[in-house]
Write a protein that holds these residues in place. Structure first.
Motif, PDB file in Angstrom:
ATOM      1  N   VAL A   1      43.119  41.809  43.712  1.00 29.79           N
ATOM      2  CA  VAL A   1      44.150  41.167  42.883  1.00 29.79           C
ATOM      3  C   VAL A   1      45.010  42.210  42.182  1.00 29.79           C
ATOM      4  CG1 VAL A   1      44.533  39.660  40.892  1.00 29.79           C
ATOM      5  CG2 VAL A   1      42.848  39.035  42.647  1.00 29.79           C
ATOM      6  N   ARG A   2      44.412  43.295  41.753  1.00 35.43           N
ATOM      7  CA  ARG A   2      45.199  44.369  41.141  1.00 35.43           C
ATOM      8  C   ARG A   2      46.240  44.898  42.118  1.00 35.43           C
ATOM      9  NH1 ARG A   2      44.576  49.352  42.081  1.00 35.43           N
ATOM     10  NH2 ARG A   2      42.407  49.116  42.769  1.00 35.43           N
ATOM     11  N   ILE A   3      45.818  45.137  43.364  1.00 38.03           N
ATOM     12  CA  ILE A   3      46.735  45.631  44.388  1.00 38.03           C
ATOM     13  C   ILE A   3      47.861  44.627  44.635  1.00 38.03           C
ATOM     14  CG2 ILE A   3      46.922  46.190  46.851  1.00 38.03           C
ATOM     15  CD1 ILE A   3      44.011  47.262  46.641  1.00 38.03           C
ATOM     16  N   VAL A   4      47.505  43.349  44.694  1.00 33.46           N
ATOM     17  CA  VAL A   4      48.497  42.306  44.954  1.00 33.46           C
ATOM     18  C   VAL A   4      49.511  42.228  43.817  1.00 33.46           C
ATOM     19  CG1 VAL A   4      48.850  39.827  45.217  1.00 33.46           C
ATOM     20  CG2 VAL A   4      46.963  40.946  46.424  1.00 33.46           C
ATOM     21  N   LEU A   5      49.043  42.227  42.581  1.00 39.03           N
ATOM     22  CA  LEU A   5      49.962  42.109  41.454  1.00 39.03           C
ATOM     23  C   LEU A   5      50.818  43.365  41.299  1.00 39.03           C
ATOM     24  CD1 LEU A   5      47.756  40.231  38.835  1.00 39.03           C
ATOM     25  CD2 LEU A   5      49.381  39.295  40.504  1.00 39.03           C
ATOM     26  N   ASP A   6      50.273  44.516  41.640  1.00 38.71           N
ATOM     27  CA  ASP A   6      51.093  45.725  41.668  1.00 38.71           C
ATOM     28  C   ASP A   6      52.237  45.558  42.669  1.00 38.71           C
ATOM     29  OD1 ASP A   6      49.538  47.015  39.774  1.00 38.71           O
ATOM     30  OD2 ASP A   6      48.468  48.281  41.229  1.00 38.71           O
ATOM     31  N   ALA A   7      51.923  44.964  43.819  1.00 41.83           N
ATOM     32  CA  ALA A   7      52.943  44.752  44.845  1.00 41.83           C
ATOM     33  C   ALA A   7      54.008  43.777  44.364  1.00 41.83           C
ATOM     34  CB  ALA A   7      52.288  44.232  46.123  1.00 41.83           C
TER      35      ALA A   7
ATOM     36  N   GLY B   1      28.562  44.727  56.162  1.00 40.54           N
ATOM     37  CA  GLY B   1      29.540  45.794  56.017  1.00 40.54           C
ATOM     38  C   GLY B   1      30.246  45.786  54.678  1.00 40.54           C
ATOM     39  N   PRO B   2      31.181  46.742  54.490  1.00 37.00           N
ATOM     40  CA  PRO B   2      31.882  46.888  53.207  1.00 37.00           C
ATOM     41  C   PRO B   2      32.797  45.706  52.921  1.00 37.00           C
ATOM     42  CG  PRO B   2      32.847  48.322  54.871  1.00 37.00           C
ATOM     43  CD  PRO B   2      31.603  47.751  55.477  1.00 37.00           C
ATOM     44  N   LYS B   3      32.939  45.404  51.644  1.00 34.95           N
ATOM     45  CA  LYS B   3      33.795  44.308  51.208  1.00 34.95           C
ATOM     46  C   LYS B   3      34.626  44.760  50.018  1.00 34.95           C
ATOM     47  CE  LYS B   3      30.123  41.089  52.526  1.00 34.95           C
ATOM     48  NZ  LYS B   3      29.163  40.072  52.056  1.00 34.95           N
ATOM     49  N   THR B   4      35.833  44.246  49.944  1.00 34.81           N
ATOM     50  CA  THR B   4      36.721  44.578  48.842  1.00 34.81           C
ATOM     51  C   THR B   4      36.319  43.808  47.597  1.00 34.81           C
ATOM     52  OG1 THR B   4      38.561  44.985  50.367  1.00 34.81           O
ATOM     53  CG2 THR B   4      39.129  44.558  48.070  1.00 34.81           C
ATOM     54  N   ASP B   5      36.301  44.479  46.475  1.00 38.53           N
ATOM     55  CA  ASP B   5      36.044  43.818  45.198  1.00 38.53           C
ATOM     56  C   ASP B   5      37.231  42.910  44.876  1.00 38.53           C
ATOM     57  OD1 ASP B   5      36.055  43.326  42.304  1.00 38.53           O
ATOM     58  OD2 ASP B   5      34.457  44.811  42.209  1.00 38.53           O
ATOM     59  N   PRO B   6      36.987  41.641  44.513  1.00 33.23           N
ATOM     60  CA  PRO B   6      38.100  40.748  44.192  1.00 33.23           C
ATOM     61  C   PRO B   6      39.030  41.300  43.119  1.00 33.23           C
ATOM     62  CG  PRO B   6      36.056  39.505  44.335  1.00 33.23           C
ATOM     63  CD  PRO B   6      35.684  40.953  44.424  1.00 33.23           C
ATOM     64  N   ALA B   7      38.469  42.000  42.139  1.00 31.97           N
ATOM     65  CA  ALA B   7      39.307  42.579  41.076  1.00 31.97           C
ATOM     66  C   ALA B   7      40.258  43.626  41.639  1.00 31.97           C
ATOM     67  CB  ALA B   7      38.423  43.188  39.987  1.00 31.97           C
ATOM     68  N   ASP B   8      39.769  44.436  42.581  1.00 33.49           N
ATOM     69  CA  ASP B   8      40.620  45.446  43.192  1.00 33.49           C
ATOM     70  C   ASP B   8      41.711  44.795  44.034  1.00 33.49           C
ATOM     71  OD1 ASP B   8      39.126  47.500  42.070  1.00 33.49           O
ATOM     72  OD2 ASP B   8      37.839  47.734  43.830  1.00 33.49           O
TER      73      ASP B   8
END
Length: 227
Positions: A194-200, A185-192
């Motif tokens: 971490v970007r989301i986390v650092l934005d948070a 199944g689908p998996k999140t790109d690690p770069a995406d």
């Protein structure tokens, strides 16, 4: 925490896909230094990256890391272990102990060890990587330890808030790393991720639901138990 400019970051599990992205992306956002930790740290092509040996299951190793990295302002608890068998009753003693020590006790003891340093720092933060499996108990001891870490993260948030330490918990489904190579199944790109986390982190959020699966899993907590 407003931004990562000038931060001194320590990343556990820095050799893996998510950890490597934390190293690169915190530097891209202005971090002055990143301690890239692992049991067997690798070399990095950047003078701002400091390889550091750390076994999160070893109290002596944690103490040594605190002494070597006494200027840390951001702690990223990313290192984790998984299980090769399904069903908590089928796990071996070794699998259970490894998951408890790596996924729960390690991050908790590391946060406790660095807490005095973080309390004195400006713009300090702790980032704990959980899982949607914190709320979906299909992964046996892995789910149990991630649920425990979620609870501990909430406790850390309450206890460290008066000192201005911002604590962020991260929930995500499968991420495209070696640990999840077996998963369909689908998996999140690690770069995406971490970007989301650092934005948070930079917008003072307390919890990250990094994908639709995590959003759905948390929403389902209010539903009655069916079995």
């Amino acid at each position: 925490m407003a931004n990562l400019d000038g931060a001194v970051v320590l990343v556990t599990g820095a050799n893996g896909g998510i950890g490597t992205q934390f190293v690169h992306q915190t530097l891209a956002r202005g971090a002055a230094k990143v301690y890239a930790t692992a049991r067997r740290p690798r070399t990095w092509d950047d003078a701002r990256v400091v390889p550091l040996t750390l076994d999160v299951t070893d109290p002596a190793s944690i103490r040594a890391a605190v002494e070597a990295a006494s200027d840390v302002t951001v702690l990223v608890n990313n290192a984790g272990a998984s299980v090769s068998t399904t069903g908590i009753l089928a796990h071996t003693d070794e699998e259970i102990r490894a998951n408890v020590e790596t996924n729960f006790l390690g991050p908790l003891f590391l946060a406790r060890a660095f807490a005095p340093i973080l309390r004195q720092a400006n713009n300090a933060a702790i980032i704990d990587i959980h899982s949607l499996l914190s709320w979906y108990a299909v992964a046996g001891i892995y789910s149990a330890t991630k649920a425990a870490l979620w609870s501990a993260t909430n406790s850390l948030r309450l206890e460290l808030a008066p000192a201005g330490v911002h604590v962020v918990g991260v929930h995500v489904g499968f991420v495209d790393t070696a640990m999840a190579a077996h998963a369909p199944g689908p998996k999140t790109d690690p770069a995406d991720l971490v970007r989301i986390v650092l934005d948070a982190v930079e917008t003072n959020q307390y919890e990250v639901l990094a994908d639709e699966s995590s959003v759905a899993a948390k929403a389902g907590l209010s539903a009655p138990l069916e079995r």
